[in-house]
Write a protein that holds these residues in place. Structure first.
Motif, short mmCIF file in Angstrom:
data_model
loop_
_atom_site.label_atom_id
_atom_site.label_comp_id
_atom_site.label_asym_id
_atom_site.label_seq_id
_atom_site.Cartn_x
_atom_site.Cartn_y
_atom_site.Cartn_z
N ASN A 1 31.70 -40.07 -81.10
CA ASN A 1 31.31 -38.68 -81.27
C ASN A 1 29.83 -38.54 -81.59
O ASN A 1 29.28 -37.45 -81.52
CB ASN A 1 32.13 -38.04 -82.40
CG ASN A 1 33.61 -38.07 -82.11
OD1 ASN A 1 34.04 -37.76 -81.00
ND2 ASN A 1 34.41 -38.43 -83.10
N GLU A 2 29.20 -39.67 -81.91
CA GLU A 2 27.83 -39.64 -82.41
C GLU A 2 26.80 -39.94 -81.33
O GLU A 2 25.66 -39.50 -81.41
CB GLU A 2 27.70 -40.66 -83.55
CG GLU A 2 26.48 -40.47 -84.42
CD GLU A 2 26.56 -41.33 -85.67
OE1 GLU A 2 25.58 -42.04 -85.95
OE2 GLU A 2 27.61 -41.28 -86.36
N TYR A 3 27.20 -40.68 -80.31
CA TYR A 3 26.25 -41.13 -79.29
C TYR A 3 26.63 -40.59 -77.92
O TYR A 3 27.78 -40.64 -77.51
CB TYR A 3 26.20 -42.66 -79.25
CG TYR A 3 25.68 -43.26 -80.54
CD1 TYR A 3 24.32 -43.35 -80.80
CD2 TYR A 3 26.58 -43.73 -81.51
CE1 TYR A 3 23.85 -43.89 -81.99
CE2 TYR A 3 26.12 -44.27 -82.70
CZ TYR A 3 24.76 -44.35 -82.93
OH TYR A 3 24.32 -44.87 -84.11
N ASP A 4 25.64 -40.05 -77.23
CA ASP A 4 25.85 -39.48 -75.90
C ASP A 4 25.67 -40.60 -74.87
O ASP A 4 24.58 -40.78 -74.32
CB ASP A 4 24.86 -38.34 -75.65
CG ASP A 4 25.10 -37.65 -74.32
OD1 ASP A 4 26.20 -37.83 -73.77
OD2 ASP A 4 24.18 -36.98 -73.83
N GLN B 1 27.56 -43.09 -71.58
CA GLN B 1 28.58 -43.19 -70.53
C GLN B 1 29.52 -44.34 -70.89
O GLN B 1 29.43 -45.44 -70.35
CB GLN B 1 27.90 -43.43 -69.18
CG GLN B 1 26.96 -42.33 -68.75
CD GLN B 1 27.69 -41.03 -68.50
OE1 GLN B 1 28.81 -41.02 -68.00
NE2 GLN B 1 27.04 -39.92 -68.85
N LYS C 1 36.88 -37.08 -74.05
CA LYS C 1 35.90 -38.10 -73.65
C LYS C 1 36.21 -39.49 -74.19
O LYS C 1 35.43 -40.43 -74.00
CB LYS C 1 34.47 -37.71 -74.10
CG LYS C 1 34.00 -36.38 -73.52
CD LYS C 1 33.98 -36.40 -72.00
CE LYS C 1 33.46 -35.08 -71.44
NZ LYS C 1 33.46 -35.06 -69.96
#
Length: 244
Positions: free
Chosen positions: A9-12, A14, A38
């Motif tokens: 939830n903290e890092y965008d 792939q 996700k």
């Protein structure tokens, strides 16, 4: 077939793409299913599913996620964007040389026995504290070096401006830098001074005070980048000739 769910939830990032790449490197059959939130459901076929996932995850955490963690640490520093990029580049190089994938893999293998839900930032924060400490030290060390280079560059600018305003006191000085770290300084009256330890700061200060109209440097050190030579080239720009 055993299955686990991974999320962040903290890092965008792939996550599905990264995990697929790492599992492919391990060489096991797997199925990834991306959910609405996700998170990624991972199903691995074979008797060594847990061991295979721990191997893939250890590389994902210690190499892929490492970049994002270090970037977040660097971004929190009161530096310019360019300086943060330098810090991140230097910190990554140092951290990669000190990675502990084997230890992380062993802990993951044990951890995956007791859980089917893995939050990546939670795992890093609570079970990779030794790695986090090393990464933080790498970032702080890189930041210190970046600031030192900045201060050094600013000092060189000041010295260069100072040298440019001083009238010449000596027509020409020749400096020969030897491979053993010593150097020889000769002025236009053929007075020669030998230095056993060619300390860059001392030699630069001496030459600035002597204020030669021309400076000829013979760099026989054999180094691709010699700090003394590069400094003299900057400080005495327009007055110096360098031969390697």
């Amino acid at each position: 077939m055993p299955s686990w769910t991974l999320s962040t939830n903290e890092y965008d990032i792939q996550l599905k793409s990264l995990l697929s790449r790492r599992l492919s490197q391990v060489g096991v059959p797997f199925v990834l299913d991306e959910k609405e939130d996700k998170s990624i459901a991972v199903t691995i076929r074979g008797l060594k599913a847990q061991e295979s996932l721990s191997e893939a995850l250890s590389k994902l955490l210690c190499r892929d996620m490492q970049y994002f963690v270090l970037a977040k640490m660097a971004d929190a520093m009161p530096l310019s964007i360019g300086e943060k990029e330098e810090v991140l580049t230097d910190a990554l190089q140092t951290a990669r040389a000190r990675e502990e994938i084997v230890a992380v893999q062993a802990d993951l293998k044990e951890y995956l026995t007791d859980t089917r839900q893995i939050c990546l930032e939670g795992y890093i924060r609570f079970r990779m504290q030794d790695c986090l400490l090393v990464w933080q030290m790498c970032v702080e060390q890189a930041a210190t070096e970046v600031l030192l280079r900045k201060e050094y560059s600013e000092l060189m600018e000041v010295l260069s401006a100072f040298v440019g305003t001083r009238p010449p006191r000596i027509l020409e000085i020749q400096l020969c830098i030897h491979a053993d770290g010593s150097c020889t300084l000769t002025d236009d009256s053929l007075v020669r001074i030998e230095y056993v330890d060619c300390c860059p700061d001392g030699i630069v200060s001496l030459l600035v005070n002597m204020a030669p109209q021309r400076l000829v440097v013979y760099d026989l050190s054999g180094k691709r980048e010699n700090r003394l030579t590069e400094t003299l080239a900057h400080v005495f720009s327009g007055r110096v000739k360098i031969y390697r």
